[in-house]
Design a protein around this motif. Structure first.
Motif, PDB file in Angstrom:
ATOM      1  N   GLY A   1     -52.313 -13.969  44.386  1.00 38.93           N
ATOM      2  CA  GLY A   1     -53.159 -14.793  43.528  1.00 38.93           C
ATOM      3  C   GLY A   1     -52.814 -16.264  43.543  1.00 38.93           C
ATOM      4  N   ARG A   2     -51.844 -16.674  44.358  1.00 36.33           N
ATOM      5  CA  ARG A   2     -51.365 -18.059  44.363  1.00 36.33           C
ATOM      6  C   ARG A   2     -51.432 -18.665  45.759  1.00 36.33           C
ATOM      7  N   GLY A   3     -52.493 -18.344  46.491  1.00 39.65           N
ATOM      8  CA  GLY A   3     -52.631 -18.841  47.845  1.00 39.65           C
ATOM      9  C   GLY A   3     -52.865 -20.334  47.911  1.00 39.65           C
ATOM     10  N   LEU A   4     -53.038 -20.833  49.122  1.00 35.50           N
ATOM     11  CA  LEU A   4     -53.172 -22.273  49.347  1.00 35.50           C
ATOM     12  C   LEU A   4     -54.334 -22.872  48.570  1.00 35.50           C
TER      13      LEU A   4
ATOM     14  N   ASP B   1     -42.538 -21.884  44.628  1.00 39.28           N
ATOM     15  CA  ASP B   1     -41.929 -20.793  45.379  1.00 39.28           C
ATOM     16  C   ASP B   1     -42.754 -19.519  45.342  1.00 39.28           C
ATOM     17  N   ALA B   2     -44.026 -19.626  44.932  1.00 39.25           N
ATOM     18  CA  ALA B   2     -44.838 -18.414  44.780  1.00 39.25           C
ATOM     19  C   ALA B   2     -45.084 -17.723  46.101  1.00 39.25           C
ATOM     20  N   ALA B   3     -45.094 -18.475  47.181  1.00 35.07           N
ATOM     21  CA  ALA B   3     -45.433 -17.873  48.477  1.00 35.07           C
ATOM     22  C   ALA B   3     -44.197 -17.519  49.299  1.00 35.07           C
ATOM     23  N   ASP B   4     -43.012 -17.564  48.692  1.00 39.44           N
ATOM     24  CA  ASP B   4     -41.817 -17.222  49.456  1.00 39.44           C
ATOM     25  C   ASP B   4     -41.886 -15.777  49.932  1.00 39.44           C
TER      26      ASP B   4
END
Length: 675
Positions: free
Chosen positions: A246-249, A671-674
């Motif tokens: 839910g936190r994509g680019l 850091d959501a996409a780590d």
């Protein structure tokens, strides 16, 4: 300083349009029985009436057709100009027009004349289309809440290798990109998409920050018991569901246009993971209807598509006449596909991006597939592929002009998702395809999925988002989308199949058609000749496999590379690919979705040529050549890290950093996409 209500350019455009309309109507009257004008003043009045009625009626036709459905939009595109011309001629006493069909023919003659004159006045470049988008931006621009906050337009030039772009810049054939670098301080850097270098894996990493779970362009899903193909709507949705947090680019007010995945955008247009064949968006219909309603829009695309088909047939014949090698089959089917992707879809994407800039949308990610589509069939460095890149440079110029008139400043960030390698098709070079090789080595029943389907997915994305299924008015586009969906779908894995063999560029995937993954020891017990036969085939560079005793291995004809600690026994099968490839291949082989065998084609030591297991001369998906060399072109105020960017998930962090640097990503953790 106030903006003048009427610009000098607008006056010139109106005069040119009026003169063209007069000449077109005169020509139509000369060639069409049943259409006539009694005097020259009557002809002038008819042309003026057509312009006035068009300005008044065209917005009404756009709104009505968008509200009704896609069939109405298509009818408006074909018949709308005839309706306008018919109304205009009815206002002028004494004009002879026997039937609506005569007026329809006259309207198309006028549209053709407009297109030809525009082409002649702009030396065949898209300046007329650009000017139309800029005028619309100025007229439709609305205030935004934060006009000082810059937006970002991410433009993906699908499949363009870093060396190709750099060479074209040195040759000065890309004036827009060259000007940005030389005069505006843009920086061009190379980034490395890790295995597999293909659009699904790269876009999932760029847009969602995840690179695992996608072993190729298509693969056998052991859980579902079927083949997943990333450019099919249902499969793209499943892939995104597994990867998205839910936190994509694009999660912070962004829009996805013409991609495989959405990046968690608020709105998605022509995006495979968000397509539903049972629905059609009125907002999308309105945008497309505006583009189609313009005489130079719809007619321009129609005549441009015809010209693209003619161009493709000429270029294919030239390759055969000159005996250019390697080459693949380039039939009428591909010519039609190229016309869709390199004319209709390119112009539509540009119009949709311009519409988002009019709205002041904070971020947009759009994928232009022109170069990739041509390079697959013609070759990465062939003249027609480079010509497609030149036309994409015109798109950048167009977006730059629209951005200058938008309600907020925009940064244009250009990138590619992977590169492209070239070489003779495996089946052409060795007289047998990979599935047949596996069948001969095992005597097993093999299910082969090796046909090229990437272009079909793009056509399906266009049709599916332009379709609905709820009413009879929408059924035609819906049925067309379903037909393309079925054509691009892989065959079902039939009962009794023992092996499933897939091609993804020069990367082959071999699965046992069962729920568990087989180790090297299992394979050697069941099919003892398979791995030795593959690694000793002249067309195979190495085979990657999971060993129960030694872990992931890369096996060559005279050596083995243990991936966990880079220990090599004998000759290193990965010698050509650099020191970091061992870690990349370790990650790929360790994925639960990985095949029982990865088969990488042989790679020319001096040329870097590969052999695709699909029917493609230009390919990507495995190792070798330029397929692992992608590009990033960014404005000088957006920071590029000093260390190399390796992996699409790392590029995701860079692009997220751009949004944060410009004041976006409110409430979204960095850091959501780590992974």
């Amino acid at each position: 300083m106030s903006t003048p209500l009427v610009r000098t350019g607008d006056v010139g455009r109106i005069v040119a349009t009026f003169v063209t309309s007069v000449l077109a109507l005169a020509f139509a009257a000369a060639v069409l029985p049943g259409l006539g004008f009694s005097s020259f003043p009557q002809l002038l009045a008819s042309a003026a009436a057509a312009l006035l009625v068009g300005a008044l009626v065209r917005p009404v036709l756009v709104a009505m057709s968008a509200a009704i459905g896609w069939l109405a939009v298509l009818l408006m595109a074909v018949l709308g100009q005839a309706v306008i011309l018919s109304l205009a001629l009815s206002l002028i006493p004494g004009v002879e027009a026997e039937s609506f069909w005569v007026v329809l023919a006259a309207a198309w003659i006028a549209a053709a004349a407009t297109t030809i004159v525009a082409w002649m006045c702009t030396s065949g470049t898209p300046e007329a289309f650009t000017a139309a988008l800029v005028r619309r931006t100025r007229k439709q621009r609305r205030p935004v809440d934060d006009p000082e906050a810059p937006g970002v337009i991410f433009v993906q030039l699908d499949g363009v290798p870093f060396p190709v772009l750099r060479w074209q810049l040195l040759a000065a054939t890309l004036p827009t990109a060259g000007r940005w670098i030389r005069e505006r301080g843009y920086r061009l850097v190379e980034w490395t998409p890790v295995l597999p270098p293909t659009t699904p894996a790269s876009q999932l990493g760029i847009l969602h920050g995840r690179i695992d779970g996608v072993p190729a362009f298509r693969w056998y899903d052991r859980v579902l018991g079927r083949v997943l193909v990333a450019n099919r709507a249902a499969d793209a949705a499943e892939i995104e569901r597994r990867a998205s947090d839910g936190r994509g680019l694009l999660a912070d007010g962004g829009v996805s246009i013409s991609n495989l995945f959405s990046g968690d955008a608020e709105r998605s247009l022509l995006t495979m993971s968000k397509l539903e064949l049972k629905r059609g968006s009125a907002d999308t219909r309105r945008r497309v209807a505006w583009y189609l309603a313009r005489p130079d829009g719809f007619a321009g695309s129609v005549f441009g598509a015809v010209a693209e088909i003619a161009r493709e047939r000429f270029e294919a014949r030239r390759q055969r006449r000159r005996d250019v090698r390697p080459r693949g089959h380039r039939g009428w089917l591909f010519a039609g596909m190229r016309a869709v992707t390199n004319v209709v879809l390119r112009d539509l994407n540009t119009a949709l991006v311009a519409e988002e800039m009019i709205r002041g949308t904070r971020s947009v990610y759009v994928d232009y597939v022109d170069y990739d589509e041509v390079a697959h069939h013609a070759g990465a460095l062939r003249p027609e592929s480079l010509d497609a890149l030149d036309r994409l440079d015109h798109v950048l110029e167009c977006l730059e002009a629209v951005a200058a008139a938008a309600p907020r400043p925009y940064r244009l960030v250009i990138l590619s998702d992977h590169g492209q390698s070239q070489g003779a098709i495996f089946a052409d070079r060795y007289g047998v395809d990979l599935s047949t090789v596996c069948s001969q080595l095992t005597a097993a029943r093999v299910e082969a999925v090796e046909q090229a389907v990437e272009g079909w997915g793009r056509l399906n994305g266009l049709l599916a988002d332009l379709s609905g299924g709820g009413t009879s008015r929408q059924r035609a586009a819906h049925d067309a989308a379903l037909r393309v969906e079925r054509r691009s779908a892989p065959p079902a894995v039939t009962a009794g199949s023992e092996l499933v063999v897939l091609g993804s560029g020069n990367l082959g995937l071999v699965y046992a058609a069962e729920e568990r993954r087989l180790t090297m020891e299992d394979i050697n017990d069941r099919w003892p000749a398979l791995i030795p036969g593959l690694v000793n085939h002249d067309g195979v560079g190495f085979v990657a496999v999971l060993s129960a005793e030694h872990g992931p291995l890369a096996v060559g004809p005279t050596g083995v590379h243990r991936l966990s600690d880079a220990t090599v026994t004998g000759d290193d099968p990965l010698e050509l690919f650099g020191p970091q490839i061992s870690a990349d291949l370790l990650r790929a082989v360790s994925m639960p979705e990985a095949p029982d065998l990865y088969v990488n084609s042989a790679v020319g030591r001096d040329t870097g040529e590969v052999s695709a297991f699909e029917g493609l001369v230009g390919s990507h998906g495995g190792l070798g050549g330029w397929q692992g060399r992608a590009l990033l072109l960014a404005p000088p105020d957006l920071l590029i890290p000093d260390q190399p960017i390796r992996g699409a998930h790392e590029l995701h962090r860079v692009l997220v950093g751009y949004l944060e640097q410009l004041g976006q990503r409110s409430g979204i953790a960095r850091d959501a996409a780590d992974v």
